[in-house]
Design a protein around this motif. Sequence first.
Motif, short mmCIF file in Angstrom:
data_model
loop_
_atom_site.label_atom_id
_atom_site.label_comp_id
_atom_site.label_asym_id
_atom_site.label_seq_id
_atom_site.Cartn_x
_atom_site.Cartn_y
_atom_site.Cartn_z
N SER A 20 47.27 29.26 32.74
CA SER A 20 48.63 28.84 32.42
C SER A 20 49.43 30.04 31.96
O SER A 20 48.92 30.89 31.20
CB SER A 20 48.62 27.79 31.31
N GLY A 23 55.10 30.63 27.53
CA GLY A 23 56.50 30.27 27.73
C GLY A 23 57.24 31.35 28.49
O GLY A 23 57.21 32.52 28.10
N ARG A 49 49.51 27.44 36.24
CA ARG A 49 50.38 26.48 35.55
C ARG A 49 51.61 27.24 35.06
O ARG A 49 51.50 28.17 34.27
CB ARG A 49 49.63 25.85 34.38
N SER A 51 54.66 27.22 32.87
CA SER A 51 55.08 26.49 31.67
C SER A 51 56.54 26.76 31.35
O SER A 51 56.89 27.85 30.88
CB SER A 51 54.20 26.87 30.47
N TYR A 53 59.11 25.78 28.86
CA TYR A 53 59.43 25.13 27.60
C TYR A 53 60.81 24.48 27.70
O TYR A 53 61.70 25.00 28.38
CB TYR A 53 59.46 26.14 26.46
N ASP A 87 54.84 22.65 34.87
CA ASP A 87 54.63 22.10 33.52
C ASP A 87 55.96 21.99 32.78
O ASP A 87 56.58 23.00 32.45
CB ASP A 87 53.65 23.01 32.78
N HIS A 89 57.16 21.69 29.57
CA HIS A 89 56.44 21.99 28.34
C HIS A 89 57.21 21.48 27.12
O HIS A 89 57.64 22.24 26.25
CB HIS A 89 56.19 23.49 28.25
N LEU A 91 57.33 20.03 23.60
CA LEU A 91 56.40 20.22 22.50
C LEU A 91 56.98 19.70 21.19
O LEU A 91 56.35 18.92 20.49
CB LEU A 91 56.06 21.71 22.39
N ASN A 126 54.09 17.82 28.54
CA ASN A 126 52.99 18.68 28.10
C ASN A 126 52.13 18.05 27.00
O ASN A 126 50.97 17.74 27.25
CB ASN A 126 53.57 20.00 27.62
N GLU A 219 45.24 22.41 29.83
CA GLU A 219 45.33 23.45 28.80
C GLU A 219 44.08 23.40 27.94
O GLU A 219 43.68 22.33 27.49
CB GLU A 219 46.58 23.25 27.95
N TRP A 253 44.68 28.54 28.58
CA TRP A 253 45.87 29.03 27.89
C TRP A 253 45.52 30.33 27.19
O TRP A 253 44.64 30.31 26.33
CB TRP A 253 46.33 27.98 26.87
N ASN A 254 46.12 31.53 27.52
CA ASN A 254 47.25 31.68 28.42
C ASN A 254 47.28 33.09 29.00
O ASN A 254 46.69 34.03 28.45
CB ASN A 254 48.56 31.40 27.67
#
Length: 302
Positions: A20, A23, A49, A51, A53, A87, A89, A91, A126, A219, A253-254
């Motif tokens: 992954s 960000g 992946r 990601s 955010y 993804d 993401h 959070l 995510n 992840e 990750w990551n």
Amino acid sequence: MCGTKLCNEHGNPVQLRGMSTHGTQWYARCLTGGSLDALADDWNADVLRVSTYVQEGGYESDPAHFTALADSLIEQASARGMYVIVDWHMLDPGDPMANLDNARRFFTDIARRHKDRDNILYEIANEPSGVSWPRIKSYAEQIIPVIRDIDADAPVLVGTRAWSSFGIPEGADESEVVNNPVDASNIMYTFHFYAASHRDDYLAVLARAADRIPVFVTEFGTQNYAGEGADDFAMSQRYLDLMADRRISWVNWNFSDDHRSGAVFRTGTCAADGPWTGTSSLKPAGVWIRDRIRTPDSFPTG
């Protein structure tokens, strides 16, 4: 999908293994032609992946920029023969409904650009937290049709309760999903773990869940739940052995040079543009995970 497994076009179960991004608002400099070449050809990864955010300086701050960035990474990974997990993401806030309109816009844009590809998987939430499974399920049943109206066949990955753990920290387990699944086909449910923090209770839930529903570990880390601290390679190997046995695909990750022990590259590698191949730029976790992506059948239980 075939039963509980991710399958190829011939109907045979497959296990994808890869990395992954961190960000992309922080570590886009780690995602270069050279680093992606290394991931595909030196590491032999078959999935990236990407990601994106939503908060923390991500998508909501500049939707056009982050959509274009995700699009570019999808193109580059696809050109190298990899599958791509798109993804979303989310959070903090942990309620995926907080970003429902943004998610509709993002997945509409991405699906329109990549609807003709057969290597895309859409991860729509995510790590939901602080919300019930029925609320996550409702979100999924609103976002999945947005994707399906454009890309009818791509697998969709659905986050689970309490940071994609099937609700373990909140006293739940896989049964809430097994007994009340998302009303959609060709979907999988995500599970995240960090081996130094998440022990036998997590491992047992993952084993049981994989027998009942399609699971993708989008992840995991060999450290604690923050991706920090000492690596627990022995516990990590127990997870990898289970995932190999059950054909559960996984992403580590990551792929960045963040200062935490869970970032595979030593700090400063990305600014120096490598070196990307071999192990000279890798932290211990990077060396370990690269070996297991390259030669997954060479390592007995540790």
